[in-house]
Design an enzyme around this catalytic site. Structure first.
Site, PDB file in Angstrom:
ATOM      1  N   ASP A   7       0.858  -1.183   0.000  1.00 29.48           N
ATOM      2  CA  ASP A   7       0.000   0.000   0.000  1.00 29.48           C
ATOM      3  C   ASP A   7       0.894   1.233   0.000  1.00 29.48           C
ATOM      4  O   ASP A   7       1.717   1.407   0.901  1.00 29.48           O
ATOM      5  CB  ASP A   7      -0.892  -0.017   1.244  1.00 29.48           C
ATOM      6  CG  ASP A   7      -1.967   1.061   1.244  1.00 29.48           C
ATOM      7  OD1 ASP A   7      -2.061   1.837   0.272  1.00 29.48           O
ATOM      8  OD2 ASP A   7      -2.715   1.129   2.238  1.00 29.48           O
ATOM      9  N   ASP A 102      -3.522   2.397  -5.505  1.00 31.28           N
ATOM     10  CA  ASP A 102      -2.233   2.397  -4.815  1.00 31.28           C
ATOM     11  C   ASP A 102      -1.977   1.176  -3.947  1.00 31.28           C
ATOM     12  O   ASP A 102      -1.052   1.170  -3.147  1.00 31.28           O
ATOM     13  CB  ASP A 102      -2.105   3.656  -3.963  1.00 31.28           C
ATOM     14  CG  ASP A 102      -3.007   3.648  -2.741  1.00 31.28           C
ATOM     15  OD1 ASP A 102      -4.135   3.116  -2.831  1.00 31.28           O
ATOM     16  OD2 ASP A 102      -2.588   4.176  -1.700  1.00 31.28           O
ATOM     17  N   GLU A 103      -2.769   0.125  -4.083  1.00 30.00           N
ATOM     18  CA  GLU A 103      -2.499  -1.060  -3.271  1.00 30.00           C
ATOM     19  C   GLU A 103      -2.887  -2.332  -3.989  1.00 30.00           C
ATOM     20  O   GLU A 103      -3.730  -2.331  -4.880  1.00 30.00           O
ATOM     21  CB  GLU A 103      -3.178  -0.975  -1.900  1.00 30.00           C
ATOM     22  CG  GLU A 103      -4.672  -1.027  -1.904  1.00 30.00           C
ATOM     23  CD  GLU A 103      -5.268  -0.926  -0.508  1.00 30.00           C
ATOM     24  OE1 GLU A 103      -4.923  -1.762   0.358  1.00 30.00           O
ATOM     25  OE2 GLU A 103      -6.088  -0.035  -0.290  1.00 30.00           O
TER      26      GLU A 103
END
Length: 175
Positions: A7, A102-103
């Site tokens: 993350d 983003d993860e």
């Protein structure tokens, strides 16, 4: 199975710093709306120390952090940096499942042998450093036997952390 959850930390704010390295070390927050009167959509850890939070009005953020840098969102750049990050992660395993901009989760079974590392934590540290060096983004990582546990490990390891919960310690960690 060994699952690695990755993350990016304060993704939009970290992207702004990656785009303008002169912002490093400064309180940075992203948002503003059309006239600078909108809300904060992301802030870096320096800004968070002043009390800035996602969803806060920008006028309140300016009051709490007068030296902070308000950046208007650059969504196309965020998408580009996200694609670069996931492209880099795919170098380490084809079993990558992005779950947001983003993860994502990576299946790391046997990868320590493929990359001739001593263990998964060393391999994850190597990946983490490559993301920072090549893309300019700080990431936090958690390793566990399930996606849920790996995500929780990541959450408690923020910011910029890396932690593994061994299989025989997951029940205690979850408790």
């Amino acid at each position: 199975p060994r699952i690695l959850h990755t993350d990016a930390d304060s993704f939009f704010a970290s992207c702004e710093i990656a785009l303008d390295p002169g912002l490093k070390g400064r309180p940075v927050y992203v948002g503003g709306g059309r006239n600078g009167d909108g809300i904060v959509i992301a802030s870096n850890d320096v800004a968070k120390k002043y009390g800035l939070k996602t969803g806060m009005a920008c006028f309140e953020a300016r009051r709490l952090c007068p030296g902070g840098v308000l950046c208007r969102p650059h969504y196309n750049e965020y998408r580009r940096l996200s694609l670069e990050m996931f492209r880099l992660l795919r170098r380490f395993t084809p079993m990558l499942v992005p779950i947001s901009i983003d993860e994502g989760f990576m299946d790391m079974d046997q990868m320590d042998r493929v990359f001739a590392c001593c263990d998964l934590v060393q391999l994850a540290a190597r990946i983490k450093q490559k993301v920072r060096d090549e893309i300019g983004l700080p990431v936090t990582m958690g390793i566990a036997c399930s996606k849920l546990c790996a995500k929780l490990v990541t959450d408690v390891s923020k910011p910029d952390g890396l932690r593994e919960i061994p299989p025989d310690h997951e029940a205690g960690f979850l408790a």
